[in-house]
Design an enzyme around this catalytic site. Sequence first.
Site, PDB file in Angstrom:
ATOM      1  N   CYS A   9      39.851  44.008  43.126  1.00 13.23           N
ATOM      2  CA  CYS A   9      39.147  43.749  41.869  1.00 13.23           C
ATOM      3  C   CYS A   9      37.904  42.912  42.107  1.00 13.23           C
ATOM      4  CB  CYS A   9      40.078  43.038  40.893  1.00 13.23           C
ATOM      5  SG  CYS A   9      39.272  42.631  39.336  1.00 13.23           S
ATOM      6  N   ARG A  16      36.881  38.992  39.209  1.00  9.96           N
ATOM      7  CA  ARG A  16      37.877  37.931  39.098  1.00  9.96           C
ATOM      8  C   ARG A  16      37.329  36.570  38.703  1.00  9.96           C
ATOM      9  NH1 ARG A  16      40.512  38.559  44.852  1.00  9.96           N
ATOM     10  NH2 ARG A  16      38.960  40.159  45.251  1.00  9.96           N
ATOM     11  N   TRP A  39      37.418  44.616  31.421  1.00 11.42           N
ATOM     12  CA  TRP A  39      36.541  45.585  30.776  1.00 11.42           C
ATOM     13  C   TRP A  39      35.917  46.431  31.867  1.00 11.42           C
ATOM     14  CZ3 TRP A  39      35.456  40.299  29.505  1.00 11.42           C
ATOM     15  CH2 TRP A  39      34.533  39.683  30.353  1.00 11.42           C
ATOM     16  N   GLU A  80      32.536  52.705  37.265  1.00 10.89           N
ATOM     17  CA  GLU A  80      33.893  53.261  37.197  1.00 10.89           C
ATOM     18  C   GLU A  80      33.913  54.538  36.366  1.00 10.89           C
ATOM     19  OE1 GLU A  80      36.936  50.139  36.402  1.00 10.89           O
ATOM     20  OE2 GLU A  80      35.127  48.991  35.988  1.00 10.89           O
TER      21      GLU A  80
END
Length: 474
Positions: free
Chosen positions: A177, A180, A350, A355
Site C-alpha cells: 500500500c 499509509r 480511497w 488503479e
Amino acid sequence: MLIWHRSPRPAPDPGPADPVDRSARPGGDPGRHARGCPVPGDSPDPSSPAPHGAPRPSAGARRDGAFSSAVRRAGAFASAVRQGPGAPEADPGGVPDLNGDLWGGPGEPGEVETPPADPAEAEAFLRLYHAENPAAGPLRTRLREVLRSIARTGTYTHTPDELVYGARVAWRNSARCIGRLYWRALRVRDLRDVGSVEGVAVGCVEHLREATGDGRIRPTITVFAPDRPGRPGPRVLNEQLIRYAGYRRADGSVYGDPRNADLTDLARGLGWTGGAGTRFDVLPLVVRAGDGPPRVCAIPGDAVLEVPLRHPDHPWFASLGLRWHAVPAISGMRLEIGGVRYPCAPFNGWYMGTEIGARNLGDADRYDMVPAVAARLGLDTSHDRTLWRDRALVELNVAVLASFAAAGVTITDHHTESRRFLAHLEREERAGRICPADWSWIVPPISGSATPVFHRYYDEARLTPAFVQPGAGV
C-alpha cells in the site's frame, strides 16, 4: 454528475467521535436494521501499521512461573486442536486492485482451518501495544489474562482499544500500500458480535454507506466475528465489496469485467439472476457463515456511488460509456492481530487514479480500453514506436482524475501519493520502525521513473498485525 445506483440515498449519520464505532453495531445478528480501505496496493490514503520498534525481550529473558506455565498450556492446547485444510490462497489486487481467487473454491461448504491463537504472537502484540500506548495499563496483568485464556479456550478477545490499534497497525504494515501516511485516521467499526450471513451483509452495506459519505471517502474497516478453534468466522467471497460482473459468452469472451467471471458464475449458480446486462453491473455479495454454504446478498443501489467518466478536452470520451465506483473496499483479506484471525474485515481507503485508469480500465485482461481510446484519438497504431499505448493510457487516466474531481469524489494522483509515501517512510524511520514496502506495488503503473518512489529500494520485512491473503501465513 454522480450515479447512485437505482434508489436515492438517505443522509449519512455523522460518525461517532470514539475510534471504535460501537453505535454502528445493530444489535442482534441476523435481520438487524441496516444502512450500509486501507487498501493494500495503490490506494490514496490507506496505511498499514508496523509493529516494529517496540522493546523485545532477549532470548534469555526470564518470565515468572505463571507466564511460563500458561504458555506451555496454550501450546498443548494448540497441538491438540484438529486443523482442517486451508482455503486456497487468493491474491487481492486491491487498491491497485485486489487480484485473487475465490475463497473456498467453487463455494461448496467444507471444513475451514481455524487454528488456535499462538501465545507467542499474542505476547508479541501485547508488548508492542503497551510500548506504543503507555496509558494502556499494566502489561503483566493483561498478558497473564490473555495467556490463561489461550490455555483454557485456544483464543482470547481483544479489548476495543487493542482492536483499533491492531487494525491501524495492520494498515501501517501493508507492504503493497502506497497510501499509509494517514494510518492513524482509520475508522474502526467493531462488529465482532456479527457472524451470520444476514448480519455480515447488513454490516458490509452499512460500511459502504458510511465510508462513501457524499463523496468524501473515509478510510474505514469493519471487523466481524473472528475465527475460533473449531468455529470459523464468516467470510465474504468477493475480493472487493463492489465488483462488476463478467458474463461469459458462448464464444469464450467475457462481457463486463473478465476478472470477475468466476465470481459471476458462482453468484448465478447460487440464484443471482444477473443485472441489467451492462458492462458495469454490480455483483451481489457472496457470504459464507462459518463452514456453511455461501449465499448471495444484493447490495442496495443507494450504497453504490459511481462516477461517469468524461475527458476535459475530448467530448467524445463520454460516448464510451465508462464509469467506476467510488469506494475500493477490500473484502478478500483476513486481518490478523496477535494470533487472532478475523477472516471478514472489509476495509477501504480511497482510489489512486492509476488503479482505475491504468489497471482496471487499461489492462488487456480487464476492460482493455487503451485500443479504443487510441482509435478515437486518431493515433498511429501500426507499430509500437509511435507509443500510442502510452499516449492513450495517459488520456484515460486524465479522464478518471478529472471526472472524480468534477463529481466531488475523493481521489489522488500517483505523483502526489508518491511524495506522501516518502513522507510516511521518513516518519516511520524517525519513530525507529521498519516500513515494509514491495517496490513492484509501490511504484505506479504509469510514469514510474517520474515519481520519487521509483529511485530507491525498500525493506521487505513481513510484520504483524497484518492483512493476509486467504490461505497464507504471515
